[in-house]
Design a protein around this motif. Structure first.
Motif, PDB file in Angstrom:
ATOM      1  N   ASN A  84       0.787  -1.375   0.209  1.00  0.00           N
ATOM      2  CA  ASN A  84      -0.100  -0.049  -0.179  1.00  0.00           C
ATOM      3  C   ASN A  84       1.138   1.604  -0.127  1.00  0.00           C
ATOM      4  OD1 ASN A  84      -2.939  -1.445   0.039  1.00  0.00           O
ATOM      5  ND2 ASN A  84      -2.800  -1.693   2.294  1.00  0.00           N
ATOM      6  N   CYS A  85       1.554   1.527  -0.876  1.00  0.00           N
ATOM      7  CA  CYS A  85       2.312   2.562  -1.518  1.00  0.00           C
ATOM      8  C   CYS A  85       1.921   4.298  -1.345  1.00  0.00           C
ATOM      9  CB  CYS A  85       3.514   2.300  -2.440  1.00  0.00           C
ATOM     10  SG  CYS A  85       4.827   0.985  -2.176  1.00  0.00           S
TER      11      CYS A  85
ATOM     12  N   CYS B 238       0.880   4.924  -5.004  1.00  0.00           N
ATOM     13  CA  CYS B 238       0.957   3.633  -6.479  1.00  0.00           C
ATOM     14  C   CYS B 238       0.101   4.036  -7.546  1.00  0.00           C
ATOM     15  CB  CYS B 238       0.188   2.750  -5.412  1.00  0.00           C
ATOM     16  SG  CYS B 238      -0.109   0.989  -6.967  1.00  0.00           S
TER      17      CYS B 238
ATOM     18  N   GLY C 199      -0.794  -4.067  -8.103  1.00  0.00           N
ATOM     19  CA  GLY C 199      -0.858  -4.755  -7.166  1.00  0.00           C
ATOM     20  C   GLY C 199       0.051  -5.831  -6.742  1.00  0.00           C
TER      21      GLY C 199
END
Ligand code: SF4
Ligand code: SF4
Length: 369
Positions: free
Chosen positions: A135-136, A139, A178
């Motif tokens: 979960n950067c 992204c 993902g």
């Protein structure tokens, strides 16, 4: 009888490949180089004239790495009625331990299927898991805003099949997300995609964190299907990178790493304004995305509807096409190269790498200016 070979490109890449291939000399005969600009000799081998090329039966291995240049060379060779033309894309195996045929299989793309009216698509990517374990913030695939739900594999594979029918060849195909290793059907995806794309350079793009714990049969499947791994080494990956490398090396899987840098920069890829104070920047590197019967020129566009839904925004989504309806070959390439309205919202806004908090915010991905 030894196989005759011409290396196209009498430059650094050609010389490098010549040195590597010298260990295969018992089964091959390198008869010289070809080059669009040079004449004379290279490393003691003649640079063949076009007349000599025309009358010489040999496998031709294009060594240049730039795809557009490779395509120009390929077109010229096809006009010379040459058939066994390969593109060398990567050093993957020890040539001390393999045959010439294995070298062709593991490191080269056979370009014979690239009939010119269908064209060459260089890079295609497909999610097999939309969400991610990291979960950067920033992204560009918006993975932090996707639910923990896996896609319908048959539909995704049908997309690969449809696309493969529209183009001569896909040079590189990225299985990603993902985090793709969160999908337990990885091996099945690989087998299906390899069946549809036998000549394509296949990669799994990952943050690497699941690799120490994945099942052996997944790695076996990757090795048997000549699938390589590209690791984005973010800070959490950095702490276990030795374990990740050891696991891949023990399994005989080729990998590359986009290495960790303590000052690692990320970007907030979007501005809500189409006239932002930040410079425009495209992060897609020409990587086409396919998803659920659709095709788009980049992941940011493909997943912009999800972004709009979650944040109540109205960023433009023009340029997402139904795969079944879109044209084939060069026409498809031209369509996907066209700038789309969303492009004017893509900006260069550097930040330190970080993860989204427990509640994902608009400001994780976009600036309001
Ligand atoms: S690891 Fe990659 S896919 Fe996952 S959130 Fe970070 S940038 Fe997105
Ligand atoms: S929307 Fe346009 S500028 Fe933005 S990433 Fe996609 S192709 Fe690049």
């Amino acid at each position: 009888m030894s196989k005759k070979i011409i290396l196209y490109g009498a430059g650094t890449e050609g010389e490098k490949l010549l040195r590597r291939m010298e260990v295969l000399q018992d089964t091959i005969e390198i008869i010289g180089f070809a080059d669009s600009f040079k004449t004379g000799h290279c490393c003691g081998y003649p640079i063949l004239s076009w007349e000599r090329m025309e009358t010489t039966e040999a496998d031709i291995i294009i060594t240049v790495k730039d795809q557009m240049v490779m395509e120009e060379i390929y077109d010229r060779l096809v006009r010379l009625k040459k058939e066994n033309i390969y593109w060398h894309y990567d050093d993957r195996v020890s040539l001390h331990t393999v045959t010439y045929d294995v070298f062709l299989l593991k490191e080269c793309i056979c370009l014979k299927n690239c009939v010119s009216e269908k064209g060459i698509l260089s890079r295609v990517e497909m999610h097999i898991c939309d969400y991610c374990n990291l979960n950067c913030s920033g992204c560009t695939h918006f993975s932090p805003i996707f639910e923990r739900r896996l896609p319908d594999r048959e539909k995704r594979i049908a997309d690969v099949q449809k696309l493969s029918e529209k183009v001569g060849v896909i040079l590189r195909f990225f299985i990603m997300g993902g985090e793709p290793f969160l999908n337990p059907d990885m091996a099945q995806y690989i087998e299906d995609i390899r069946r549809i794309l036998p000549d394509t350079d296949l990669w799994v793009v990952t943050n690497g964190l699941p690799i120490p714990g994945i099942k052996e049969d997944v790695l076996t499947c990757m090795r048997q299907n000549n699938v390589a791994v590209s690791i984005s080494e973010y800070e959490p990956t950095h702490y276990v990178i030795d374990k990740i490398k050891a696991r891949l090396e023990n399994a005989g899987i080729h990998y590359n790493i986009r290495p960790y840098d303590i000052k690692q920069k990320f970007i907030r890829p979007l501005s809500l304004s189409d006239n932002s104070k930040y410079n425009q920047r495209c992060i897609s590197e020409g990587c086409i995305n396919i998803c659920d019967g659709k095709i788009a020129r980049c992941p940011t566009l493909m997943y912009i509807d999800r972004f709009n839904e979650i944040f109540g925004t109205a960023l433009p989504n023009d340029g997402i096409y139904e795969l079944a309806d879109c044209p084939s070959g060069e026409k498809l390439m031209t369509l996907l190269q066209k700038e789309v309205p969303l492009c004017s919202h893509c900006v260069e806004n550097e930040t330190e790498w970080s993860r989204c908090g427990s509640k994902v915010k608009l400001s994780d991905f976009a600036v309001v200016d």
